[in-house]
Design a protein around this motif. Sequence first.
Motif, PDB file in Angstrom:
ATOM      1  N   SER A 473     -31.791 -22.280 -23.896  1.00  0.00           N
ATOM      2  CA  SER A 473     -31.321 -20.962 -24.319  1.00  0.00           C
ATOM      3  C   SER A 473     -29.831 -20.990 -24.648  1.00  0.00           C
ATOM      4  CB  SER A 473     -31.597 -19.925 -23.218  1.00  0.00           C
ATOM      5  OG  SER A 473     -32.989 -19.778 -23.018  1.00  0.00           O
ATOM      6  N   GLU A 525     -32.756 -14.418 -19.379  1.00  0.00           N
ATOM      7  CA  GLU A 525     -31.838 -13.290 -19.206  1.00  0.00           C
ATOM      8  C   GLU A 525     -32.395 -12.291 -18.186  1.00  0.00           C
ATOM      9  OE1 GLU A 525     -29.058 -10.766 -22.186  1.00  0.00           O
ATOM     10  OE2 GLU A 525     -31.199 -10.752 -22.662  1.00  0.00           O
ATOM     11  N   VAL A 531     -27.898 -16.998 -20.271  1.00  0.00           N
ATOM     12  CA  VAL A 531     -27.795 -16.135 -21.447  1.00  0.00           C
ATOM     13  C   VAL A 531     -29.142 -16.049 -22.160  1.00  0.00           C
ATOM     14  CG1 VAL A 531     -25.358 -16.609 -21.789  1.00  0.00           C
ATOM     15  CG2 VAL A 531     -27.050 -18.067 -22.907  1.00  0.00           C
ATOM     16  N   GLY A 532     -29.379 -14.904 -22.777  1.00  0.00           N
ATOM     17  CA  GLY A 532     -30.576 -14.710 -23.593  1.00  0.00           C
ATOM     18  C   GLY A 532     -30.171 -14.141 -24.930  1.00  0.00           C
ATOM     19  N   ALA A 660     -20.752 -13.694 -22.896  1.00  0.00           N
ATOM     20  CA  ALA A 660     -21.840 -14.154 -22.030  1.00  0.00           C
ATOM     21  C   ALA A 660     -22.043 -15.656 -22.136  1.00  0.00           C
ATOM     22  CB  ALA A 660     -23.130 -13.419 -22.388  1.00  0.00           C
TER      23      ALA A 660
END
Length: 683
Positions: A473, A525, A531-532, A660
């Motif tokens: 990701s 996430e 993080v997404g 992020a």
Amino acid sequence: MTAPLSYDVQGDLARIVLGDGRGNLPDRAARAALLDALDRADADPAVRAVVLAGAGGEFFSDTGLDAPDEVHEAPSLDVLCARLERMSKPVVAALAGAATGSGLELALAAHARVGGPRLSAALPGVAVGLPPAAGATQRLPRLVGAGAALDMLLTGRAVGAAEAVEKGLVDAVDEDPKGIAAALALELAAAPPVPASEREEGLADPARFIADVKAARADLTPAAPEVVHRLIECVEAALILPSEAGREVERTARTDCEDSDAAHALRHAALCEREAGRTEGEAARIHHVAVVGEAGAALAAECLAAGLEVTLVGLERAALDEALVDLFDALEAEIAAGRMTEDQRDDRLGLLEPTTRLEYVGEADVVIEGGENDPRLKTELLRAIGVAARPEAVIMSDAGLDPAALLAEAAGDAARFVAIDLSDGLPGIAGMCGAPGATAGTLATATALLRRLGRLPVRCGEAPGQVRAVLVSALARAVERLLLAGAGPDVIDAACRADGWAEGPCVLLDKLGLDRVSSEALTVEAHGWGVGGVWPLADLAAAGLTGRAAGRGLYAWRGDAPVKPAPEAAEIGEGAQPPAAAEIVRRIDAALAAAGGALAAAGGALVAGGGAAGVVDVDLAALHGLGFPRAKGGPMMAADLRGLLMLRRTLRTLRDEDAALWAEPAILAELIKNGRRFTDRPG
């Protein structure tokens, strides 16, 4: 060395046997004892020849992984080998079993070598970034030529008995290598021995020698580590320089490489692979594995390939028959490709018992739920397995991002439950997550099984696919930022391949599937793991451009080969001012920093948050799951080598672009404050 050296004279032959037969290691004490024994044999007028052997069924083995500097401690390996080859009486090495690293260097310094049928000869130093330490780059090509020498040195692969005698590495192979070595040594005693560094069989065709060296240089990639360049230089020196000058070239190369970042990184990578999944528990013996569910047919095939008895339990007869057809077709394809004989196919199928009766799992040592996607059905299967499996059997589930604790509850016994992640497209690793309360023996058994399948276990904290998914990701989001900046997939991938990636990140994401990548990013996430929000890739996937499987994603694909960037991917950065040539180079460097920084940030967050057991698992997942450059050791080791202050500066420079993605892991400030590194942490 745990056993004393044995020195025995029978008639006019001295026999020197060293070690205890359990991985004999030519350490400092062994070298001192051997040096004394050689002096003793040389000074004894009754001795005409010498046989050198290891105790038991082995010669000497050393990978250079644990203590690479130890070979320089007096008496050094270099001094010992020089003394051995300058003996006034012939010394023949009897090579039964493994002769690797320092062990093969000793054998090369002897005046002749005899192998047993189990001989495995290798110089694996390239894997840890180190040339040989005692003249092997000069002696080996003089015996076998540049081509064969470079093959062994640059790949580190082991050579068996038949190949060794064919190439001239050994003079003979026999069931009784010590006996044949004795006869050969006495035969050679009729004339003064020729030092190995003065042999010229491999130099007989100078034009071929030079051509092989040129071919090796031509095959070099921009990201080839320093050790590869230096090994080629050393082999070339064997032809164009006197022996002692060539050995000085090797000594200089060894010294330079020992101090290099690449050597530290490669050694770290090798240590990670050795330590993968290590636990204090004792693994149970595994003969029989039961795989439950047609979704586990590929896993059943892996178990069969590993020589295990397999019961494949289908949920429905029609679906089971379809899975069996696929399995049989795959075996036929192996035969057609020449990778398997019909007899081997039949032997493998003889280990398989397909059935629709769940009670048959009661005979298995390990029972694995094969990766059912329906959560309710998965839970029902685990409950049934918990009842049907014998009490001492280990229960496993191919669970992806499902939390191990919940699955263990369904299985009914957390002490013997392990969740695993056998992710498609990443065959070299397997995520592994023991349920809270899983015993050390359970974890050891799961680790042993995964290693037997050829997979390196990556330990995770909550779900077995956690480390893999977080790193993928983060990589995907870094790629998106580069795409938005106007760098196309081909530019990103070319930059990463030049830095040593196995393949470009964009190719990897297409192979994994953009739909899967974007979906798992949301899961990452949602769990707070990382993080997404991988939205440009999600938009491509929503439009049907999911990657290789669809024939189109970041690239247009023809079969398994990416042809060119897909127009839709190029549109992601539409409107960005195309950079000049110098700026393209700078942005390629930034692309590398972005990918490496994303992985280091994700890896640091995992270690700080307990998502992985240690940096070993993060770096393993990156090296074997993402194709991260091995010569950098993984993102955690790479961050250490760059310096954690530099990592923090990079993250702070980039965080305005994506707070992020480029967030500093909480542990980073503590490490910097205390002058420590990621790789100093346990695990």
